[in-house]
Write a protein that holds these residues in place. Structure first.
Motif, PDB file in Angstrom:
ATOM      1  N   VAL A 100       4.846 -19.412  -9.176  1.00 13.05           N
ATOM      2  CA  VAL A 100       3.909 -19.349  -8.159  1.00 13.05           C
ATOM      3  C   VAL A 100       3.114 -18.034  -8.162  1.00 13.05           C
ATOM      4  O   VAL A 100       1.886 -18.020  -8.278  1.00 13.05           O
ATOM      5  CB  VAL A 100       4.320 -19.543  -6.694  1.00 13.05           C
ATOM      6  N   ALA A 101       3.957 -17.036  -8.409  1.00 14.80           N
ATOM      7  CA  ALA A 101       3.351 -15.758  -8.337  1.00 14.80           C
ATOM      8  C   ALA A 101       2.469 -15.597  -9.744  1.00 14.80           C
ATOM      9  O   ALA A 101       1.420 -14.911  -9.655  1.00 14.80           O
ATOM     10  CB  ALA A 101       4.332 -14.813  -8.576  1.00 14.80           C
ATOM     11  N   GLY A 102       3.028 -16.019 -10.986  1.00 14.20           N
ATOM     12  CA  GLY A 102       2.358 -15.972 -12.139  1.00 14.20           C
ATOM     13  C   GLY A 102       1.098 -16.898 -11.989  1.00 14.20           C
ATOM     14  O   GLY A 102       0.030 -16.553 -12.685  1.00 14.20           O
ATOM     15  N   ALA A 103       0.996 -17.851 -11.114  1.00 15.45           N
ATOM     16  CA  ALA A 103      -0.156 -18.745 -11.151  1.00 15.45           C
ATOM     17  C   ALA A 103      -1.225 -17.792 -10.199  1.00 15.45           C
ATOM     18  O   ALA A 103      -2.278 -17.904 -10.501  1.00 15.45           O
ATOM     19  CB  ALA A 103       0.073 -19.987 -10.436  1.00 15.45           C
ATOM     20  N   LEU A 104      -0.853 -17.083  -9.091  1.00 14.98           N
ATOM     21  CA  LEU A 104      -1.912 -16.274  -8.554  1.00 14.98           C
ATOM     22  C   LEU A 104      -2.519 -15.362  -9.568  1.00 14.98           C
ATOM     23  O   LEU A 104      -3.484 -14.742  -9.075  1.00 14.98           O
ATOM     24  CB  LEU A 104      -1.076 -15.686  -7.320  1.00 14.98           C
ATOM     25  N   SER A 105      -1.488 -14.848 -10.261  1.00 18.26           N
ATOM     26  CA  SER A 105      -2.256 -13.872 -11.206  1.00 18.26           C
ATOM     27  C   SER A 105      -3.377 -14.045 -12.022  1.00 18.26           C
ATOM     28  O   SER A 105      -4.209 -13.262 -12.314  1.00 18.26           O
ATOM     29  CB  SER A 105      -1.152 -13.203 -12.145  1.00 18.26           C
ATOM     30  N   ALA A 263       4.283 -18.536 -16.998  1.00 17.04           N
ATOM     31  CA  ALA A 263       5.036 -18.480 -15.704  1.00 17.04           C
ATOM     32  C   ALA A 263       5.593 -19.654 -15.178  1.00 17.04           C
ATOM     33  O   ALA A 263       6.601 -19.535 -14.619  1.00 17.04           O
ATOM     34  CB  ALA A 263       4.069 -17.331 -14.873  1.00 17.04           C
ATOM     35  N   LEU A 264       4.542 -20.464 -15.142  1.00 15.37           N
ATOM     36  CA  LEU A 264       4.945 -21.666 -14.348  1.00 15.37           C
ATOM     37  C   LEU A 264       6.278 -22.452 -15.182  1.00 15.37           C
ATOM     38  O   LEU A 264       7.107 -23.016 -14.699  1.00 15.37           O
ATOM     39  CB  LEU A 264       3.624 -22.457 -14.520  1.00 15.37           C
ATOM     40  N   LEU A 265       5.840 -22.372 -16.715  1.00 14.64           N
ATOM     41  CA  LEU A 265       6.925 -23.233 -17.524  1.00 14.64           C
ATOM     42  C   LEU A 265       8.228 -22.481 -17.418  1.00 14.64           C
ATOM     43  O   LEU A 265       9.041 -23.132 -17.317  1.00 14.64           O
ATOM     44  CB  LEU A 265       6.269 -23.069 -19.000  1.00 14.64           C
ATOM     45  N   ILE A 266       8.161 -21.275 -17.497  1.00 10.71           N
ATOM     46  CA  ILE A 266       9.515 -20.325 -17.323  1.00 10.71           C
ATOM     47  C   ILE A 266      10.260 -20.773 -16.155  1.00 10.71           C
ATOM     48  O   ILE A 266      11.482 -20.960 -15.847  1.00 10.71           O
ATOM     49  CB  ILE A 266       9.113 -19.030 -17.528  1.00 10.71           C
ATOM     50  N   VAL A 271      14.301 -21.560 -15.502  1.00 16.19           N
ATOM     51  CA  VAL A 271      14.837 -21.055 -14.024  1.00 16.19           C
ATOM     52  C   VAL A 271      15.176 -22.132 -13.116  1.00 16.19           C
ATOM     53  O   VAL A 271      16.064 -22.144 -12.273  1.00 16.19           O
ATOM     54  CB  VAL A 271      14.189 -20.111 -13.490  1.00 16.19           C
ATOM     55  N   GLY A 272      14.508 -23.256 -13.459  1.00 17.95           N
ATOM     56  CA  GLY A 272      14.686 -24.383 -12.305  1.00 17.95           C
ATOM     57  C   GLY A 272      14.166 -24.177 -10.984  1.00 17.95           C
ATOM     58  O   GLY A 272      14.704 -24.517 -10.349  1.00 17.95           O
ATOM     59  N   GLU A 273      13.133 -23.518 -11.008  1.00 10.10           N
ATOM     60  CA  GLU A 273      12.482 -23.185  -9.645  1.00 10.10           C
ATOM     61  C   GLU A 273      11.742 -24.596  -9.050  1.00 10.10           C
ATOM     62  O   GLU A 273      11.088 -25.560  -9.855  1.00 10.10           O
ATOM     63  CB  GLU A 273      11.196 -22.034  -9.734  1.00 10.10           C
ATOM     64  N   PRO A 274      12.126 -24.868  -7.966  1.00 11.44           N
ATOM     65  CA  PRO A 274      11.300 -26.062  -7.269  1.00 11.44           C
ATOM     66  C   PRO A 274       9.751 -25.982  -6.917  1.00 11.44           C
ATOM     67  O   PRO A 274       9.367 -25.993  -5.743  1.00 11.44           O
ATOM     68  CB  PRO A 274      12.163 -26.424  -6.074  1.00 11.44           C
ATOM     69  N   ILE A 275       9.147 -25.872  -7.984  1.00 12.58           N
ATOM     70  CA  ILE A 275       7.359 -25.743  -7.737  1.00 12.58           C
ATOM     71  C   ILE A 275       6.866 -27.118  -7.498  1.00 12.58           C
ATOM     72  O   ILE A 275       7.103 -28.148  -8.069  1.00 12.58           O
ATOM     73  CB  ILE A 275       6.860 -25.166  -9.144  1.00 12.58           C
ATOM     74  N   GLN A 276       6.059 -27.126  -6.308  1.00 14.08           N
ATOM     75  CA  GLN A 276       5.675 -28.432  -5.834  1.00 14.08           C
ATOM     76  C   GLN A 276       4.243 -28.780  -6.734  1.00 14.08           C
ATOM     77  O   GLN A 276       3.621 -27.751  -7.356  1.00 14.08           O
ATOM     78  CB  GLN A 276       4.896 -28.093  -4.476  1.00 14.08           C
ATOM     79  N   LEU A 277       3.985 -29.915  -6.720  1.00 13.86           N
ATOM     80  CA  LEU A 277       2.958 -30.499  -7.440  1.00 13.86           C
ATOM     81  C   LEU A 277       1.540 -29.737  -7.220  1.00 13.86           C
ATOM     82  O   LEU A 277       0.715 -29.545  -7.802  1.00 13.86           O
ATOM     83  CB  LEU A 277       2.697 -32.031  -7.311  1.00 13.86           C
ATOM     84  N   SER A 278       1.264 -29.479  -5.802  1.00 14.02           N
ATOM     85  CA  SER A 278       0.128 -28.813  -5.226  1.00 14.02           C
ATOM     86  C   SER A 278      -0.101 -27.227  -5.834  1.00 14.02           C
ATOM     87  O   SER A 278      -1.265 -26.945  -6.205  1.00 14.02           O
ATOM     88  CB  SER A 278       0.094 -28.524  -3.890  1.00 14.02           C
ATOM     89  N   SER A 279       0.944 -26.758  -6.395  1.00 21.02           N
ATOM     90  CA  SER A 279       0.817 -25.552  -7.074  1.00 21.02           C
ATOM     91  C   SER A 279       0.298 -25.755  -8.421  1.00 21.02           C
ATOM     92  O   SER A 279      -0.578 -24.856  -8.950  1.00 21.02           O
ATOM     93  CB  SER A 279       2.305 -24.710  -7.228  1.00 21.02           C
ATOM     94  N   TYR A 280       0.455 -26.828  -9.160  1.00 21.39           N
ATOM     95  CA  TYR A 280      -0.194 -27.027 -10.428  1.00 21.39           C
ATOM     96  C   TYR A 280      -1.585 -27.383 -10.252  1.00 21.39           C
ATOM     97  O   TYR A 280      -2.395 -26.956 -11.008  1.00 21.39           O
ATOM     98  CB  TYR A 280       0.528 -28.117 -11.255  1.00 21.39           C
TER      99      TYR A 280
END
Length: 313
Positions: A100-105, A263-266, A271-280
């Protein structure tokens, strides 16, 4: 003269490598944050990044004694493009999922445009650019999720710190354009000065007491020293200048599209982070916004710019 295949594809390899290096910075910051404060992370990152940059600048003869008269501007750049920028991202990443932090960058160009509109009267205020800013910030707002019920998953404070870092480095482009562009300083020299000044400032603010557990955690220690310092800061700047010199500044700035995806792929697959669909979806909106900003006015410039790297993280 026919170029060898390796030399012909070297700029492309460098372009992709830079995107991967910058995209991986967020997981390195996340690991280091388990032991160190954001200020400590930034100090060690700048220290290990300054060394290769300074050596490269000396080897290429980019540093000039005459530049000392611009020291006050280098100091301001060290705050905008190094200390505050890196601190905001380190603090924000410690509070958010690394992906998520990477997406914001990816929103850095949006903040750069806002700063340009505020301080550069000649900046083109087209409808397309304004629409791009609105779309991009809609993506940031979705990631922030201020009306969500679970603020632990998407931390508003973390988003605010990421925005601070993005605004800081975005403003640095405007500052460099307004006060340093006319002096035609080589980008590697400017990077050396701003990292050097930043290192001095951070040394006055940093607690050098590092837990033994940090150095025992090879993943965190190597990630900080090699990943964030030598690669993510030092080598990344050098690679960026190579890309600018071979592909041009406009083409080189397109590398900002790669780090958020990396960053999202990593975050998801390694790492297995639970990133939500809304973040994509939000990341896609940020990309569209940046595309509208950059695609509205092509600039056939093939020379290096006297500012820090666009989208460096």
């Amino acid at each position: 003269m026919i170029k060898s295949p390796t030399r012909q594809f070297l700029p492309l390899i460098a372009f992709c490598s830079l995107g991967i290096i910058w995209g991986s910075n967020f997981i390195f910051m996340k690991w280091a944050a388990d032991y160190l404060t954001p200020t400590q992370i930034v100090f060690w990152r700048v220290l290990f990044g300054f060394v290769p940059i300074a050596l490269y600048a000396v080897a290429t003869g980019a540093l000039k004694w005459v530049h000392i008269r611009l020291a006050k501007h280098f100091f301001v750049m060290s705050l905008l493009a190094t200390s505050v920028y890196f601190f905001g991202f380190a603090k924000g990443t410690s509070l958010l999922l690394s992906g998520v932090a990477g997406a914001l960058s990816g929103a850095i160009p949006l903040f750069a445009f806002i700063a340009a509109i505020a301080f550069l009267p000649e900046e083109n205020r087209s409808v397309r650019k304004s629409f791009g800013v609105m779309i991009g910030f809609a993506g940031v707002l979705i990631i922030a999720n201020p009306f969500g019920s679970d603020l632990a998953a998407t931390n508003l404070e973390g988003v605010a710190y990421m925005a601070l870092g993005a605004l800081s480095v975005g403003s640095s482009f405007v500052y460099a354009r307004k006060y340093l562009s006319a002096h035609k300083i080589a980008p590697v020299a400017l990077a050396t000065y701003q990292l050097g000044f930043g290192l001095v400032t951070l040394a006055l603010l940093t607690d050098f007491t590092v837990p033994d557990a940090f150095w025992s955690d090879q993943r965190a220690a190597v990630g900080l020293v090699i990943g964030l310092g030598l690669l993510g800061t030092g080598c990344a700047y050098i690679i960026y200048y190579f890309i600018v010199g071979t592909l041009g500044a406009v083409a080189a700035s397109a590398v900002t599209y790669i780090p958020p995806v990396v960053a999202l792929l990593i975050g998801v697959f390694l790492v297995g982070e639970p990133i939500q669909l809304s973040s994509y979806f939000a990341t896609a909106l940020i990309f569209v916004g940046v595309f509208l900003l950059k695609g509205s006015k092509p600039q056939p410039d093939r020379g290096p710019k006297p500012s820090s790297s666009d989208g460096a993280s």
